[in-house]
Design a protein around this motif. Sequence first.
Motif, PDB file in Angstrom:
ATOM      1  N   LEU A 120      17.972 -93.174  74.706  1.00 26.67           N
ATOM      2  CA  LEU A 120      16.959 -92.505  75.528  1.00 26.67           C
ATOM      3  C   LEU A 120      16.216 -91.444  74.720  1.00 26.67           C
ATOM      4  N   LEU A 121      16.946 -90.649  73.979  1.00 24.83           N
ATOM      5  CA  LEU A 121      16.312 -89.622  73.161  1.00 24.83           C
ATOM      6  C   LEU A 121      15.351 -90.236  72.147  1.00 24.83           C
ATOM      7  N   LEU A 122      15.746 -91.349  71.530  1.00 25.18           N
ATOM      8  CA  LEU A 122      14.883 -91.976  70.525  1.00 25.18           C
ATOM      9  C   LEU A 122      13.641 -92.598  71.157  1.00 25.18           C
ATOM     10  N   PHE A 123      13.788 -93.215  72.312  1.00 24.96           N
ATOM     11  CA  PHE A 123      12.611 -93.771  72.987  1.00 24.96           C
ATOM     12  C   PHE A 123      11.694 -92.657  73.488  1.00 24.96           C
ATOM     13  N   ASN A 124      12.266 -91.582  73.999  1.00 22.21           N
ATOM     14  CA  ASN A 124      11.442 -90.467  74.453  1.00 22.21           C
ATOM     15  C   ASN A 124      10.781 -89.746  73.289  1.00 22.21           C
ATOM     16  N   LEU A 125      11.457 -89.711  72.142  1.00 18.07           N
ATOM     17  CA  LEU A 125      10.854 -89.162  70.933  1.00 18.07           C
ATOM     18  C   LEU A 125       9.629 -89.984  70.537  1.00 18.07           C
ATOM     19  N   SER A 126       9.767 -91.302  70.568  1.00 17.42           N
ATOM     20  CA  SER A 126       8.630 -92.149  70.200  1.00 17.42           C
ATOM     21  C   SER A 126       7.460 -91.928  71.145  1.00 17.42           C
ATOM     22  N   SER A 127       7.744 -91.758  72.411  1.00 18.96           N
ATOM     23  CA  SER A 127       6.686 -91.494  73.385  1.00 18.96           C
ATOM     24  C   SER A 127       6.013 -90.150  73.105  1.00 18.96           C
ATOM     25  N   ALA A 128       6.800 -89.119  72.832  1.00 17.84           N
ATOM     26  CA  ALA A 128       6.252 -87.790  72.560  1.00 17.84           C
ATOM     27  C   ALA A 128       5.424 -87.779  71.279  1.00 17.84           C
ATOM     28  N   ARG A 129       5.826 -88.597  70.314  1.00 20.31           N
ATOM     29  CA  ARG A 129       5.093 -88.653  69.041  1.00 20.31           C
ATOM     30  C   ARG A 129       3.972 -89.692  69.054  1.00 20.31           C
ATOM     31  N   GLY A 130       3.882 -90.462  70.136  1.00 14.26           N
ATOM     32  CA  GLY A 130       2.773 -91.404  70.297  1.00 14.26           C
ATOM     33  C   GLY A 130       2.878 -92.663  69.460  1.00 14.26           C
ATOM     34  N   PHE A 131       4.088 -93.148  69.244  1.00 15.55           N
ATOM     35  CA  PHE A 131       4.196 -94.426  68.529  1.00 15.55           C
ATOM     36  C   PHE A 131       4.999 -95.413  69.348  1.00 15.55           C
ATOM     37  N   ASP A 132       4.733 -96.679  69.087  1.00  9.62           N
ATOM     38  CA  ASP A 132       5.338 -97.781  69.831  1.00  9.62           C
ATOM     39  C   ASP A 132       6.638 -98.183  69.137  1.00  9.62           C
ATOM     40  N   LEU A 133       7.739 -97.648  69.633  1.00 13.53           N
ATOM     41  CA  LEU A 133       9.040 -97.923  69.012  1.00 13.53           C
ATOM     42  C   LEU A 133       9.391 -99.403  69.075  1.00 13.53           C
ATOM     43  N   MET A 134       9.073-100.070  70.146  1.00 11.27           N
ATOM     44  CA  MET A 134       9.380-101.506  70.246  1.00 11.27           C
ATOM     45  C   MET A 134       8.635-102.293  69.172  1.00 11.27           C
ATOM     46  N   TRP A 135       7.402-101.916  68.890  1.00 16.88           N
ATOM     47  CA  TRP A 135       6.643-102.589  67.833  1.00 16.88           C
ATOM     48  C   TRP A 135       7.352-102.399  66.496  1.00 16.88           C
ATOM     49  N   HIS A 136       7.799-101.184  66.221  1.00 13.63           N
ATOM     50  CA  HIS A 136       8.490-100.915  64.951  1.00 13.63           C
ATOM     51  C   HIS A 136       9.819-101.659  64.875  1.00 13.63           C
ATOM     52  N   ILE A 137      10.514-101.774  65.997  1.00  8.70           N
ATOM     53  CA  ILE A 137      11.765-102.535  66.012  1.00  8.70           C
ATOM     54  C   ILE A 137      11.491-104.004  65.704  1.00  8.70           C
ATOM     55  N   ARG A 138      10.491-104.567  66.358  1.00  9.10           N
ATOM     56  CA  ARG A 138      10.157-105.984  66.096  1.00  9.10           C
ATOM     57  C   ARG A 138       9.736-106.189  64.645  1.00  9.10           C
ATOM     58  N   MET A 139       8.903-105.281  64.126  1.00  7.54           N
ATOM     59  CA  MET A 139       8.454-105.394  62.741  1.00  7.54           C
ATOM     60  C   MET A 139       9.647-105.336  61.780  1.00  7.54           C
ATOM     61  N   LYS A 140      10.539-104.396  62.000  1.00  7.47           N
ATOM     62  CA  LYS A 140      11.677-104.231  61.094  1.00  7.47           C
ATOM     63  C   LYS A 140      12.620-105.425  61.179  1.00  7.47           C
ATOM     64  N   MET A 141      12.817-105.950  62.385  1.00 10.03           N
ATOM     65  CA  MET A 141      13.694-107.109  62.523  1.00 10.03           C
ATOM     66  C   MET A 141      13.081-108.330  61.843  1.00 10.03           C
ATOM     67  N   GLU A 142      11.758-108.485  61.944  1.00  9.01           N
ATOM     68  CA  GLU A 142      11.105-109.588  61.224  1.00  9.01           C
ATOM     69  C   GLU A 142      11.249-109.407  59.719  1.00  9.01           C
ATOM     70  N   TYR A 143      11.047-108.189  59.243  1.00  2.86           N
ATOM     71  CA  TYR A 143      11.198-107.918  57.818  1.00  2.86           C
ATOM     72  C   TYR A 143      12.636-108.160  57.370  1.00  2.86           C
ATOM     73  N   ASN A 144      13.591-107.665  58.130  1.00  4.82           N
ATOM     74  CA  ASN A 144      15.014-107.847  57.772  1.00  4.82           C
ATOM     75  C   ASN A 144      15.393-109.315  57.705  1.00  4.82           C
ATOM     76  N   ALA A 145      14.777-110.151  58.547  1.00  3.80           N
ATOM     77  CA  ALA A 145      15.073-111.579  58.545  1.00  3.80           C
ATOM     78  C   ALA A 145      14.678-112.240  57.226  1.00  3.80           C
ATOM     79  N   THR A 146      13.742-111.643  56.496  1.00  2.00           N
ATOM     80  CA  THR A 146      13.294-112.220  55.232  1.00  2.00           C
ATOM     81  C   THR A 146      14.138-111.756  54.047  1.00  2.00           C
ATOM     82  N   ARG A 147      14.983-110.773  54.280  1.00  2.52           N
ATOM     83  CA  ARG A 147      15.781-110.220  53.186  1.00  2.52           C
ATOM     84  C   ARG A 147      16.994-111.108  52.913  1.00  2.52           C
ATOM     85  N   PRO A 148      17.401-111.179  51.654  1.00  2.20           N
ATOM     86  CA  PRO A 148      18.582-111.999  51.336  1.00  2.20           C
ATOM     87  C   PRO A 148      19.850-111.385  51.910  1.00  2.20           C
ATOM     88  N   THR A 149      20.872-112.223  52.016  1.00  4.84           N
ATOM     89  CA  THR A 149      22.148-111.741  52.558  1.00  4.84           C
ATOM     90  C   THR A 149      22.870-110.871  51.566  1.00  4.84           C
TER      91      THR A 149
END
Length: 185
Positions: A156-185
């Motif tokens: 909750l604190l992290l989602f509310n932080l993203s709202s207060a700072r004006g960034f889309d945390l879900m977008w960053h989560i999706r972007m990072k998960m897509e990037y992580n999927a391309t990384r080697p094991t």
Amino acid sequence: MKYPDLNPIAQKAHESAKSKGFYEETPNVGQLFMLIISELSEALEADRKGRTYNHSLHGYPLTLTSVSDWDFKELVKDTVEDEIADAVIRILDFCGYYGQVINLSRYAHMGDFEVVEGENLGSVLLDVTSQICKSRAEFASPDDGEFEAHLHAALLLLFNLSSARGFDLMWHIRMKMEYNATRPT
């Protein structure tokens, strides 16, 4: 604030971590929590360096379909927002591993998890760290609900932080998960 359904993302985060070999042995809970806290420290360090995400790329919005590996590494990776997304992904992975159902709306009214615009990032991240530590302390008796409540408070604190700072945390989560999927094991 309406919170997203994080349960499918928790399962995906956990499956991704398993596919990269993170759960070949039974994990050490303390180590898992410290990995979350290390991501929070990296967010603070990015803030100290002024490294935040630039919401446009050469005049057009950066979208999941338009980003390249180079764009991600140059514009998104290692920013405050990216490191906060990393911390959330690690919390979600933990919840996925332990089968914790995430329902942020259930806990939103139970405590003071608001973050106001301009609030010091270090103070908020310290509050998140405190919730993670409290969750770790309660881990030995997860049936009393306190373990889960503290993890939810951290989210909750992290989602509310993203709202207060004006960034889309879900977008960053999706972007990072897509990037992580391309990384080697």
